[in-house]
Design an enzyme around this catalytic site. Structure first.
Site, short mmCIF file in Angstrom:
data_model
loop_
_atom_site.label_atom_id
_atom_site.label_comp_id
_atom_site.label_asym_id
_atom_site.label_seq_id
_atom_site.Cartn_x
_atom_site.Cartn_y
_atom_site.Cartn_z
N TRP A 20 0.83 -1.20 0.00
CA TRP A 20 0.00 0.00 0.00
C TRP A 20 0.88 1.26 0.00
CZ3 TRP A 20 -0.59 3.56 4.16
CH2 TRP A 20 -1.71 4.38 4.11
N LYS A 21 1.86 1.25 0.88
CA LYS A 21 2.78 2.38 0.98
C LYS A 21 3.51 2.58 -0.35
CE LYS A 21 7.28 3.37 3.08
NZ LYS A 21 7.03 4.60 3.85
N ILE A 437 19.63 20.97 19.18
CA ILE A 437 18.88 19.95 19.92
C ILE A 437 19.52 18.57 19.85
CG2 ILE A 437 16.57 18.91 20.17
CD1 ILE A 437 16.80 21.89 20.95
N GLY A 438 20.46 18.37 18.97
CA GLY A 438 21.16 17.08 18.99
C GLY A 438 21.59 16.59 17.62
N ASP A 605 16.32 13.30 26.14
CA ASP A 605 15.14 13.74 25.40
C ASP A 605 13.88 13.01 25.84
OD1 ASP A 605 16.63 15.45 23.76
OD2 ASP A 605 17.10 13.84 22.34
N CYS A 649 9.05 18.05 22.24
CA CYS A 649 8.66 18.62 20.95
C CYS A 649 7.20 19.01 20.87
CB CYS A 649 8.84 17.64 19.83
SG CYS A 649 10.24 16.64 19.83
N HIS A 700 10.99 22.39 10.80
CA HIS A 700 10.21 21.50 9.96
C HIS A 700 10.11 21.98 8.52
CE1 HIS A 700 9.14 20.76 14.12
NE2 HIS A 700 9.08 19.49 13.74
N1 GLN Z 1 18.02 14.79 20.09
C1 GLN Z 1 17.05 14.47 19.11
C2 GLN Z 1 17.41 15.12 17.79
O1 GLN Z 1 17.93 16.16 17.77
C3 GLN Z 1 15.67 14.91 19.53
C4 GLN Z 1 14.62 14.51 18.54
C5 GLN Z 1 13.20 14.73 18.99
O2 GLN Z 1 12.92 15.56 19.80
N2 GLN Z 1 12.27 14.02 18.46
O3 GLN Z 1 17.16 14.59 16.73
ZN ZN Z 2 12.04 17.66 19.20
#
Ligand code: GLN
Ligand code: ZN
Length: 768
Positions: A20-21, A437-438, A605, A649, A700
């Site tokens: 399907w995908k 964030i990483g 996280d 998030c 995003h």
């Molecule tokens: N440390 C993760 C990253 O930067 C955090 C991802 C997340 O918050 N989903 O990808």
């Molecule tokens: Zn995040």
């Protein structure tokens, strides 16, 4: 003779091999003509129906299949199309349907959000004053198809009007009734047409009834189902709830419908208790969800039979339908394909197809007596017991540790204010420190190398060298950019849960255990099948290597216990909290390893804390308390001068702000850039007195933000948050972004930090 019936609520759309995908993605990429695409899809849809028929399911759901999402299907069935997309009435075209879900160059996609407390995301309908009309009767169409093609007298599945409206946006809360009233006549039309076609059973889903709802909502439901009953008195409507116990049991079971579908797995015993206490109307059927639709473990049929025995003390057999607790959308298709799994584990698994078999067996047992399924009962007991008694689930050290949890310190040595002073001196960071964030971009090349390594085409050493080269490259980039706190970039990780699962004891990975997450996107959750424990350091090598290349602090990067739990299929023979604590203890060791090796900032996280919130308000505190405890168990054994960070998030966290404070992390970063205003508002009502970074730009989208946007975001945040505690960072990891846009965006971010520092610096000199 009375006949017990078997039923299903929904079948996975994706197919055994994700056909399907693949069809969807080929069509989107223009590699498949529409006609061919629709033919392939029809074949898949019919195959799924046929499979259920061959299994011997009596009431086979039709209309649960979707090309993207069933909430979106419901919206377009009523001609609800946001104004920014092409639409001039009538049946919504396939192109417009996908545009709403995926966006176009000129118009952003509709928002998606989690379907109750699952990992499935639905498209949020935008009502915005649109006048709904019934532009196609989807349930009827799928009913006819099943009948004509396969001779199946299907059970159309429809998302109910109250839940549909409550999941939509674009109206005020006090308009709920008025909006629902617009849809009710259309639902009545659907049912009337189904009645004319001779449909016997219809399933109307109202899972909103499993959440905490108001009396007004309840009376609205009463009116709605009264009207629908009058419109089509001859179709038998099963009002279906799932994911928790039903609120207002007595009122709900007396609604004018012919059947009530209840979840007897995720109801914490409350549906059964209500049934026993208040009884069940003799003129209705009870659709009993006894097989877990959301987890992947084989059922002990003796236990299930015992529940059914309790139920049949109150409800007679000819009033009973046996079914899964929810749609099987949330589990993979079949265990059959898992050839490489350990036999003990494999034998104790049950995916969608196996679950249907369990349902058929239980139905047979009820119909013909327990003896008739004696062999199956014994086999199920043996399979489950063998796994329970295996060494996987009997790790003495883990179990002793859990029994002695009280001996583990789960508080930092000093309170935050004291730690803050110590850390300020130790790190000497500027005002408004900048960090990320990483993760940094996982380019095609990174993924290609990993694939080669997984296939054995690249040695461990060569792959390790490649990862190190990436780390080095990005340490240099961070140095050039002038960030204050660095990360190593997470190049060695595909997925933040899988990475740890593969390194901890107690996890297994399937080959084909995919489930739909949103649209064509599928995830393959790890199985937490045994006692979880730490084997060896998981992140030390990469982190220490990164730290060796710079004088700036490099944050160690771990995934927290709640997120690992919520994004996995979790064993159900022990309490979830116990599994969480096992994971927390394993992570605690990793934290200690990092600290021992000179890593003085460690980020844990927890993006999944909020989505695990129980549907009922009264159960939320105990969930959050357990989450906070597990986080602290993992993170508090460090010295005062080690700085613990965490990341989440989402912006909508009013409900969990107290829990966030209680985590006692030195610094938290939160995703907010898409709803900065709302978040700031939340902080006007709630002070936050530890380190905090509100994402200042949205990762995003590939768009590089303008400096004014960022300084504006920062200024606004500083009106309610202490500048001495404020950090500047993007709102999430940068893994999905390209290299150039990432560097460009970070340059802007760092410039924005600089300008703000110059503006306010004189007022806030740090006492370093
Ligand atoms: N440390 C993760 C990253 O930067 C955090 C991802 C997340 O918050 N989903 O990808
Ligand atoms: Zn995040």
């Amino acid at each position: 003779m009375s006949k017990v019936r078997s039923s299903n609520l929904g079948y996975p759309r994706i197919g055994e091999n994700r056909e399907w995908k693949k069809a969807l993605e080929q069509f989107w990429a223009g590699k498949l003509e529409k006609k061919e695409f629709l033919e392939q899809i029809e074949k898949i849809r019919l195959q799924h129906l046929e499979k259920q028929k061959n299994q011997g399911i009596d009431l086979i759901p039709v209309g649960d299949f979707s090309l993207y999402d069933h909430v979106l299907d419901t919206a377009v069935m009523f001609g609800i199309v946001p104004k920014r997309f092409e639409y001039d009435g009538g049946k919504v075209s396939l192109d417009t349907y996908f545009d709403i879900a995926r966006g176009t160059k000129g118009a952003v996609a509709s928002e998606m959000t989690k379907w109750f407390n699952t990992n499935y995301h639905y498209i949020v309908p935008e009502l915005d004053g649109a006048v709904p009309t019934l532009v196609e009767n989807r349930p009827l169409q799928f009913y006819k198809e099943a009948k004509q093609q396969l001779g199946i007298d299907g059970k159309p599945v429809i998302l109910g009007p109250v839940t549909f409206v409550k999941l939509s946006k674009g109206y005020k809360e006090n308009e709920t009734k008025a909006v629902v009233d617009q849809f009710v006549p259309l639902y009545a039309d659907i049912l009337r047409e189904l009645q004319e076609e001779g449909v016997e059973w219809v399933q109307i889903d109202e899972p909103i009834l499993s959440t905490t709802i108001s009396k007004e909502d309840l009376s609205l439901l009463g009116e709605v189902y009264q009207t629908l009953h009058k419109a089509a008195p001859n179709v038998k409507v099963i009002l279906q709830m799932y994911f928790d116990s039903v609120e207002y049991y007595e009122d709900v079971v007396s609604l004018p419908v012919q059947g009530i579908g209840l979840d007897f797995v995720h109801d914490r015993g409350q549906n059964l208790a209500a049934l026993k206490k208040h009884g069940f109307p003799e003129d209705k059927v009870l659709a009993a969800g006894v097989i877990d639709g959301r987890n992947i473990w084989r059922a002990r049929l003796d236990d299930k039979d015992a529940i059914l025995a309790e139920i049949t003390e109150i409800v007679s057999k000819n009033q009973l339908i046996i079914q899964p607790s929810s749609s099987l959308l949330h589990v993979p298709v079949t265990v059959k394909s898992e050839e490489t799994l350990n036999d003990v584990l494999k034998d104790a698994l049950s995916f969608a197809d196996e679950k249907l078999h369990e349902i058929v067996i239980l139905t047979k047992g009820l119909q013909n007596g327990k003896e008739s399924i004696g062999k199956e009962i014994t086999a199920s007991i043996e399979a489950v017991q063998t796994l329970n008694e295996s060494s996987f689930r009997n790790n003495i050290q883990v179990q002793e540790a859990i029994q002695n949890l009280h001996t583990y310190q789960a508080e930092r040595e000093a309170v935050f204010n004291v730690r803050q002073g110590i850390q300020e001196k130790a790190f000497q960071l500027p005002l408004l420190p900048t960090t990320t964030i990483g993760s940094f971009p996982q380019t095609q090349e990174v993924r290609k190398q990993r694939l080669k390594w997984r296939k054995g085409e690249l040695t461990d050493a060569a792959y390790g060298e490649y990862i190190k080269a990436e780390i080095k490259k990005w340490i240099e980039i961070q140095e050039d950019l002038g960030l204050d706190v660095f990360v190593h970039g997470e190049f060695e990780r595909t997925d933040m849960v899988e990475f740890f699962g593969e390194k901890l004891e107690g996890f297994q990975f399937t080959k084909f255990g995919w489930v739909q997450s949103y649209g064509s996107r599928c995830v393959k959750p790890p199985l937490i099948y045994g006692d979880v424990s730490f084997k060896e350091a998981m992140t030390v090598e990469e982190t220490v290597y990164a730290q060796s290349l710079t004088d700036k602090p490099v944050k160690g990067m771990l995934t927290g216990p709640i997120t690992i739990l919520n994004w996995s299929f979790v064993r159900d023979d022990i309490a979830r909290n116990e599994v969480t604590n096992q994971i927390a203890l394993a992570l605690r060791k990793e934290v200690e390893e990092l600290e021992k090796n000179g890593i003085k900032m460690i980020q844990v996280d927890e993006p999944a804390i909020r989505e695990g919130l129980p549907l009922k308000r009264e159960n939320r505190d105990s969930y959050l308390n357990a989450a906070v405890y597990a986080f602290k168990l993992a993170t508090t054994s460090v010295q005062n001068d080690t700085q613990i960070h965490t990341h989440m998030c989402y912006s909508d966290f009013k409900e969990i702000i107290d829990a966030i404070k209680a985590l006692d992390a030195d610094v938290i970063s939160i995703e907010t850039s898409r709803s900065h205003g709302e978040l700031i508002y939340a902080f006007e009502e709630n002070t936050y007195d530890k380190g905090i970074g509100l994402g200042v730009y949205d990762i995003h989208s590939p768009r590089v933000p303008k400096i004014e946007e960022l300084t504006r975001n920062i200024d606004r945040a500083l009106q309610v948050l202490d500048p001495k505690l404020f950090w500047i960072n993007p709102d999430c990891g940068l893994k999905t972004r390209g290299i150039n846009e990432t560097v460009a965006a970070l340059e802007v971010m760092i410039e924005a930090a600089k300008q703000t520092r110059e503006k306010i610096g004189a007022k806030y000199t740090l006492n370093v």
